[in-house]
Design a protein around this motif. Sequence first.
Motif, PDB file in Angstrom:
ATOM      1  N   ILE B  81       0.857  -1.192   0.000  1.00  0.00           N
ATOM      2  CA  ILE B  81       0.000   0.000   0.000  1.00  0.00           C
ATOM      3  C   ILE B  81       0.891   1.239   0.000  1.00  0.00           C
ATOM      4  O   ILE B  81       1.723   1.428   0.890  1.00  0.00           O
ATOM      5  CB  ILE B  81      -0.936   0.008   1.222  1.00  0.00           C
ATOM      6  CG1 ILE B  81      -1.773  -1.280   1.255  1.00  0.00           C
ATOM      7  CG2 ILE B  81      -1.840   1.230   1.195  1.00  0.00           C
ATOM      8  CD1 ILE B  81      -2.645  -1.437   2.480  1.00  0.00           C
ATOM      9  N   THR B  82       0.706   2.045  -1.021  1.00  0.00           N
ATOM     10  CA  THR B  82       1.492   3.283  -1.170  1.00  0.00           C
ATOM     11  C   THR B  82       0.762   4.423  -0.471  1.00  0.00           C
ATOM     12  O   THR B  82      -0.474   4.408  -0.362  1.00  0.00           O
ATOM     13  CB  THR B  82       1.664   3.605  -2.672  1.00  0.00           C
ATOM     14  OG1 THR B  82       2.229   2.455  -3.313  1.00  0.00           O
ATOM     15  CG2 THR B  82       2.576   4.798  -2.890  1.00  0.00           C
ATOM     16  N   ASP B  83       1.541   5.382  -0.001  1.00  0.00           N
ATOM     17  CA  ASP B  83       0.975   6.559   0.648  1.00  0.00           C
ATOM     18  C   ASP B  83      -0.180   7.121  -0.183  1.00  0.00           C
ATOM     19  O   ASP B  83      -0.055   7.306  -1.387  1.00  0.00           O
ATOM     20  CB  ASP B  83       2.081   7.622   0.796  1.00  0.00           C
ATOM     21  CG  ASP B  83       1.611   8.819   1.596  1.00  0.00           C
ATOM     22  OD1 ASP B  83       0.706   8.654   2.445  1.00  0.00           O
ATOM     23  OD2 ASP B  83       2.147   9.910   1.371  1.00  0.00           O
ATOM     24  N   ALA B  84      -1.315   7.329   0.463  1.00  0.00           N
ATOM     25  CA  ALA B  84      -2.518   7.919  -0.148  1.00  0.00           C
ATOM     26  C   ALA B  84      -3.294   6.961  -1.051  1.00  0.00           C
ATOM     27  O   ALA B  84      -4.248   7.373  -1.712  1.00  0.00           O
ATOM     28  CB  ALA B  84      -2.200   9.206  -0.904  1.00  0.00           C
ATOM     29  N   ASP B  85      -2.888   5.694  -1.085  1.00  0.00           N
ATOM     30  CA  ASP B  85      -3.706   4.712  -1.806  1.00  0.00           C
ATOM     31  C   ASP B  85      -5.113   4.663  -1.204  1.00  0.00           C
ATOM     32  O   ASP B  85      -5.280   4.845   0.006  1.00  0.00           O
ATOM     33  CB  ASP B  85      -3.090   3.304  -1.692  1.00  0.00           C
ATOM     34  CG  ASP B  85      -2.140   2.994  -2.834  1.00  0.00           C
ATOM     35  OD1 ASP B  85      -1.943   3.872  -3.693  1.00  0.00           O
ATOM     36  OD2 ASP B  85      -1.578   1.883  -2.846  1.00  0.00           O
ATOM     37  N   ALA B  86      -6.084   4.350  -2.046  1.00  0.00           N
ATOM     38  CA  ALA B  86      -7.466   4.275  -1.568  1.00  0.00           C
ATOM     39  C   ALA B  86      -7.758   2.881  -1.025  1.00  0.00           C
ATOM     40  O   ALA B  86      -8.596   2.146  -1.548  1.00  0.00           O
ATOM     41  CB  ALA B  86      -8.415   4.623  -2.703  1.00  0.00           C
ATOM     42  N   THR B  87      -7.036   2.514   0.020  1.00  0.00           N
ATOM     43  CA  THR B  87      -7.261   1.220   0.668  1.00  0.00           C
ATOM     44  C   THR B  87      -7.609   1.479   2.123  1.00  0.00           C
ATOM     45  O   THR B  87      -6.820   2.070   2.861  1.00  0.00           O
ATOM     46  CB  THR B  87      -5.991   0.347   0.605  1.00  0.00           C
ATOM     47  OG1 THR B  87      -5.639   0.147  -0.763  1.00  0.00           O
ATOM     48  CG2 THR B  87      -6.231  -1.003   1.272  1.00  0.00           C
ATOM     49  N   ASP B  88      -8.798   1.071   2.504  1.00  0.00           N
ATOM     50  CA  ASP B  88      -9.239   1.269   3.880  1.00  0.00           C
ATOM     51  C   ASP B  88      -8.659   0.137   4.733  1.00  0.00           C
ATOM     52  O   ASP B  88      -9.228  -0.948   4.801  1.00  0.00           O
ATOM     53  CB  ASP B  88     -10.765   1.280   3.938  1.00  0.00           C
ATOM     54  CG  ASP B  88     -11.275   1.532   5.343  1.00  0.00           C
ATOM     55  OD1 ASP B  88     -10.449   1.596   6.285  1.00  0.00           O
ATOM     56  OD2 ASP B  88     -12.506   1.665   5.502  1.00  0.00           O
ATOM     57  N   THR B  89      -7.535   0.391   5.370  1.00  0.00           N
ATOM     58  CA  THR B  89      -6.864  -0.665   6.133  1.00  0.00           C
ATOM     59  C   THR B  89      -7.703  -1.129   7.316  1.00  0.00           C
ATOM     60  O   THR B  89      -7.467  -2.205   7.867  1.00  0.00           O
ATOM     61  CB  THR B  89      -5.508  -0.174   6.662  1.00  0.00           C
ATOM     62  OG1 THR B  89      -5.702   0.997   7.455  1.00  0.00           O
ATOM     63  CG2 THR B  89      -4.570   0.147   5.503  1.00  0.00           C
ATOM     64  N   ASP B  90      -8.673  -0.338   7.686  1.00  0.00           N
ATOM     65  CA  ASP B  90      -9.539  -0.669   8.803  1.00  0.00           C
ATOM     66  C   ASP B  90     -10.545  -1.747   8.441  1.00  0.00           C
ATOM     67  O   ASP B  90     -11.065  -2.442   9.314  1.00  0.00           O
ATOM     68  CB  ASP B  90     -10.293   0.607   9.216  1.00  0.00           C
ATOM     69  CG  ASP B  90     -10.565   0.644  10.696  1.00  0.00           C
ATOM     70  OD1 ASP B  90      -9.857  -0.060  11.425  1.00  0.00           O
ATOM     71  OD2 ASP B  90     -11.489   1.367  11.103  1.00  0.00           O
ATOM     72  N   ALA B  91     -10.803  -1.890   7.149  1.00  0.00           N
ATOM     73  CA  ALA B  91     -11.910  -2.753   6.749  1.00  0.00           C
ATOM     74  C   ALA B  91     -11.582  -3.749   5.649  1.00  0.00           C
ATOM     75  O   ALA B  91     -12.335  -4.701   5.441  1.00  0.00           O
ATOM     76  CB  ALA B  91     -13.087  -1.878   6.285  1.00  0.00           C
ATOM     77  N   THR B  92     -10.480  -3.543   4.938  1.00  0.00           N
ATOM     78  CA  THR B  92     -10.214  -4.425   3.796  1.00  0.00           C
ATOM     79  C   THR B  92      -8.759  -4.882   3.774  1.00  0.00           C
ATOM     80  O   THR B  92      -7.896  -4.300   4.420  1.00  0.00           O
ATOM     81  CB  THR B  92     -10.476  -3.703   2.452  1.00  0.00           C
ATOM     82  OG1 THR B  92      -9.568  -2.604   2.356  1.00  0.00           O
ATOM     83  CG2 THR B  92     -11.889  -3.222   2.334  1.00  0.00           C
ATOM     84  N   THR B  93      -8.525  -5.910   3.002  1.00  0.00           N
ATOM     85  CA  THR B  93      -7.167  -6.307   2.643  1.00  0.00           C
ATOM     86  C   THR B  93      -7.075  -6.216   1.124  1.00  0.00           C
ATOM     87  O   THR B  93      -8.094  -6.266   0.433  1.00  0.00           O
ATOM     88  CB  THR B  93      -6.845  -7.740   3.081  1.00  0.00           C
ATOM     89  OG1 THR B  93      -7.780  -8.612   2.457  1.00  0.00           O
ATOM     90  CG2 THR B  93      -6.939  -7.889   4.589  1.00  0.00           C
ATOM     91  N   SER B  94      -5.867  -6.086   0.633  1.00  0.00           N
ATOM     92  CA  SER B  94      -5.728  -5.931  -0.827  1.00  0.00           C
ATOM     93  C   SER B  94      -4.539  -6.741  -1.332  1.00  0.00           C
ATOM     94  O   SER B  94      -3.704  -6.229  -2.070  1.00  0.00           O
ATOM     95  CB  SER B  94      -5.563  -4.459  -1.189  1.00  0.00           C
ATOM     96  OG  SER B  94      -4.414  -3.906  -0.577  1.00  0.00           O
ATOM     97  N   PHE B  95      -4.460  -7.978  -0.912  1.00  0.00           N
ATOM     98  CA  PHE B  95      -3.371  -8.839  -1.366  1.00  0.00           C
ATOM     99  C   PHE B  95      -3.474  -9.068  -2.871  1.00  0.00           C
ATOM    100  O   PHE B  95      -4.566  -9.231  -3.422  1.00  0.00           O
ATOM    101  CB  PHE B  95      -3.426 -10.196  -0.654  1.00  0.00           C
ATOM    102  CG  PHE B  95      -2.917 -10.147   0.760  1.00  0.00           C
ATOM    103  CD1 PHE B  95      -1.560 -10.071   1.029  1.00  0.00           C
ATOM    104  CD2 PHE B  95      -3.798 -10.177   1.827  1.00  0.00           C
ATOM    105  CE1 PHE B  95      -1.086 -10.018   2.326  1.00  0.00           C
ATOM    106  CE2 PHE B  95      -3.336 -10.136   3.135  1.00  0.00           C
ATOM    107  CZ  PHE B  95      -1.974 -10.052   3.392  1.00  0.00           C
ATOM    108  N   ASP B  96      -2.318  -9.101  -3.524  1.00  0.00           N
ATOM    109  CA  ASP B  96      -2.259  -9.412  -4.950  1.00  0.00           C
ATOM    110  C   ASP B  96      -2.523 -10.914  -5.133  1.00  0.00           C
ATOM    111  O   ASP B  96      -2.615 -11.678  -4.159  1.00  0.00           O
ATOM    112  CB  ASP B  96      -0.874  -9.029  -5.500  1.00  0.00           C
ATOM    113  CG  ASP B  96      -0.885  -8.814  -7.009  1.00  0.00           C
ATOM    114  OD1 ASP B  96      -1.844  -9.237  -7.677  1.00  0.00           O
ATOM    115  OD2 ASP B  96       0.091  -8.225  -7.520  1.00  0.00           O
ATOM    116  N   THR B  97      -2.587 -11.335  -6.374  1.00  0.00           N
ATOM    117  CA  THR B  97      -2.851 -12.733  -6.719  1.00  0.00           C
ATOM    118  C   THR B  97      -1.796 -13.651  -6.079  1.00  0.00           C
ATOM    119  O   THR B  97      -0.641 -13.273  -5.901  1.00  0.00           O
ATOM    120  CB  THR B  97      -2.802 -12.890  -8.256  1.00  0.00           C
ATOM    121  OG1 THR B  97      -3.721 -11.958  -8.806  1.00  0.00           O
ATOM    122  CG2 THR B  97      -3.168 -14.301  -8.689  1.00  0.00           C
TER     123      THR B  97
END
Lengths: 85, 164
Positions: B81-97
Amino acid sequence: MAVLSDNARAEVWADAMRQLSNDRETVSIIKTDLRAAINAIDDWIVANATAFNNTLPTAAKNGLTTSQKARLFALVETRRYVDGS
Amino acid sequence: MTTTRFSFSPLAAEFPSTNFPQLLLSNRRPVLAFDASTDETAYWTFVAPQAITGTTTLVLTTAMASATSGTVGVQAQIEAITDADATDTDATTSFDTVNNSASTTVAGTAGYIKQISITMTNQDSITAGDYCRLSINRDADGSAITDSATGDMYLLLAELRDAA
């Protein structure tokens, strides 16, 4: 008496692997072979349950529950083959 | 040149709420014990190091608790996760394949180490300074990789290598 369900056999298989791992006991066969052994043991128990019951003296045969007889069987079998007596 | 970027110890692992490996001691060495019938997962958090380049490789130092035959399969994922990415770390994960190891034959003696390499082809466009998590699981149910060895697979250490 029916054989255990596929799910129940899978649970026994998983438990067996956990026990062997906890004991760090060498196992030279793969998962499918171990599962086949579980299936074969369950089949054998079903096929021989009546013979086992008929082997018991009358008092035990008529006076013990199925669960009690099963635990006796496990205790004797464990003493003989697991504890090494 | 290959550079070791991180060594991930079992003691630094983080765990999901269910289906996680047990943290054990094997001859006083900390290990994560991955079950043989249920896929179990552990995570490690790190910051992507400066000068990290393209594809990384994960090298897992493993040993079997009891098995002396068969194979294991391991899967790894990166979340970067890069600074300012739109990933809500409180609620989601965003693992790649998922990245798969080969179906790897275990050592012929339980307790002997076997190093398993995973090329991290899918690594979520990792760049220096990213907030990252590494996910490692054994493919115990063999859904993607043949995993035939009985009993626990111990993970002693994971190393992240970079081609730089």
